[in-house]
Motif scaffolding. Structure first.
Motif, mmCIF file in Angstrom:
data_model
loop_
_atom_site.group_PDB
_atom_site.id
_atom_site.type_symbol
_atom_site.label_atom_id
_atom_site.label_comp_id
_atom_site.label_asym_id
_atom_site.label_seq_id
_atom_site.Cartn_x
_atom_site.Cartn_y
_atom_site.Cartn_z
ATOM 1 N N PRO A 147 0.800 -1.239 0.000
ATOM 2 C CA PRO A 147 0.000 0.000 0.000
ATOM 3 C C PRO A 147 0.830 1.285 0.000
ATOM 4 O O PRO A 147 0.495 2.223 -0.744
ATOM 5 C CB PRO A 147 -0.852 -0.144 1.265
ATOM 6 N N PRO A 148 1.930 1.395 0.779
ATOM 7 C CA PRO A 148 2.731 2.624 0.694
ATOM 8 C C PRO A 148 3.349 2.832 -0.690
ATOM 9 O O PRO A 148 3.475 3.974 -1.154
ATOM 10 C CB PRO A 148 3.819 2.419 1.759
ATOM 11 N N ASP A 149 3.735 1.727 -1.351
ATOM 12 C CA ASP A 149 4.272 1.837 -2.712
ATOM 13 C C ASP A 149 3.207 2.366 -3.664
ATOM 14 O O ASP A 149 3.459 3.278 -4.473
ATOM 15 C CB ASP A 149 4.756 0.470 -3.213
ATOM 16 N N SER A 150 2.011 1.807 -3.559
ATOM 17 C CA SER A 150 0.918 2.249 -4.427
ATOM 18 C C SER A 150 0.571 3.713 -4.175
ATOM 19 O O SER A 150 0.277 4.461 -5.108
ATOM 20 C CB SER A 150 -0.324 1.368 -4.202
ATOM 21 N N ARG A 151 0.615 4.133 -2.914
ATOM 22 C CA ARG A 151 0.300 5.526 -2.592
ATOM 23 C C ARG A 151 1.332 6.466 -3.216
ATOM 24 O O ARG A 151 0.982 7.514 -3.765
ATOM 25 C CB ARG A 151 0.245 5.726 -1.079
ATOM 26 N N SER A 152 2.610 6.092 -3.147
ATOM 27 C CA SER A 152 3.657 6.923 -3.752
ATOM 28 C C SER A 152 3.459 7.037 -5.253
ATOM 29 O O SER A 152 3.585 8.127 -5.832
ATOM 30 C CB SER A 152 5.034 6.322 -3.450
ATOM 31 N N LEU A 153 3.128 5.930 -5.905
ATOM 32 C CA LEU A 153 2.886 5.961 -7.342
ATOM 33 C C LEU A 153 1.646 6.781 -7.669
ATOM 34 O O LEU A 153 1.606 7.519 -8.657
ATOM 35 C CB LEU A 153 2.728 4.531 -7.876
ATOM 36 N N PHE A 154 0.629 6.674 -6.816
ATOM 37 C CA PHE A 154 -0.605 7.452 -7.013
ATOM 38 C C PHE A 154 -0.315 8.947 -6.918
ATOM 39 O O PHE A 154 -0.782 9.745 -7.742
ATOM 40 C CB PHE A 154 -1.646 7.037 -5.972
ATOM 41 N N LEU A 155 0.446 9.352 -5.912
ATOM 42 C CA LEU A 155 0.744 10.773 -5.726
ATOM 43 C C LEU A 155 1.567 11.329 -6.889
ATOM 44 O O LEU A 155 1.475 12.522 -7.197
ATOM 45 C CB LEU A 155 1.492 10.974 -4.400
ATOM 46 N N LYS A 156 2.360 10.469 -7.512
ATOM 47 C CA LYS A 156 3.154 10.913 -8.660
ATOM 48 C C LYS A 156 2.385 10.801 -9.977
ATOM 49 O O LYS A 156 2.863 11.276 -11.010
ATOM 50 C CB LYS A 156 4.433 10.070 -8.774
#
Length: 251
Positions: free
Chosen positions: A182-191
């Motif tokens: 989930p933290p990886d997905s959130r970082s990709l989402f924010l970018k």
């Protein structure tokens, strides 16, 4: 041509019966050796840079393990499209090989023995903005002690890729077992970034894709073909991991 996975014929024969959808016309200016040496990895590189991320002039491209057969062609194709290329080298020999490529211009990072931090170097190279396109050669998913022994320690961690990826960037991965938390997905989402999977066999798995690779043959920089009597020695070097390249055999 490229034989499909369910082909009952072998490609190593003088005459073969194959459907026309799996064949393309060889351009007159491309010799047989260049065609043979380009088709497999050239198709992968073209798929990655044209169909999965639409590389364009001025974009920044990171090619991991650039001295591999796929990496070498990807670097040349990205430069041909006007992109700014950064590449990693896993040894001094790989670094020297990449620096001899023509056209020159790719920034080469030697990551052997931990000489360079990939994420930090890419951010520095792009003024902190990050890289537009990343072509990986596999990534590490876990900590050093949990990673399988078969996984090269020179490969970057998935967190490094996410860190160096710019806003709206494209991460094209060959890691079929990629796991994003989930933290990886959130970082990709924010970018606003995307992750695409590069499957070698996608062109022959779907009839919708047949015929699309008619325009992919082009002119890469290849080593000279070797005569048939040297094929055994070359194959033994590959099997002993003494050579990391595609070799064209001239009959």
């Amino acid at each position: 041509g490229i034989l499909p996975l369910d082909s009952e014929e072998s490609g190593v024969c003088e005459v073969i019966l194959v459907h026309e959808h799996y064949l393309v016309h060889k351009p007159e200016k491309v010799c047989w050796a260049e065609a043979a040496g380009t088709l497999r990895d050239g198709l992968r590189a073209y798929t990655a840079l044209h169909y999965l991320c639409h590389v364009s002039p001025g974009t920044s491209v990171l090619v991991l393990d650039g001295a591999s057969p796929f990496g070498t062609i990807a670097i040349q194709l990205a430069q041909h499209r006007g992109a700014k290329v950064i590449s990693t080298a896993h040894s001094l020999e790989d670094k020297q090989y990449l620096e001899r490529l023509r056209p020159a211009g790719a920034r080469v990072m030697d990551v052997s023995h931990g000489k360079a931090d990939v994420a930090e170097s890419c951010l520095e190279e792009t003024g902190g903005l990050g890289v537009d396109i990343v072509l990986d050669a596999g990534v590490r998913l876990y900590s050093a002690e949990d990673e399988p022994a078969s996984k090269s320690p020179l490969l970057p961690h998935k967190h490094d890729i996410i860190t160096l990826l710019g806003a709206g960037g494209h991460w094209i991965t060959t890691e079929k077992d990629l796991q994003l938390d989930p933290p990886d997905s959130r970082s990709l989402f924010l970018k606003g970034a995307t992750v695409s999977f590069l499957n070698d066999e996608i062109w022959t798995l779907s009839s919708m894709q047949q015929g699309k690779y008619l325009d992919i043959l082009w002119w890469p920089q290849l080593d000279e073909p070797i005569p048939l009597y040297e094929a055994k020695v070359s194959m033994e070097m590959v099997q002993r991991n003494q050579a990391r390249k595609r070799q064209v055999i001239q009959f």
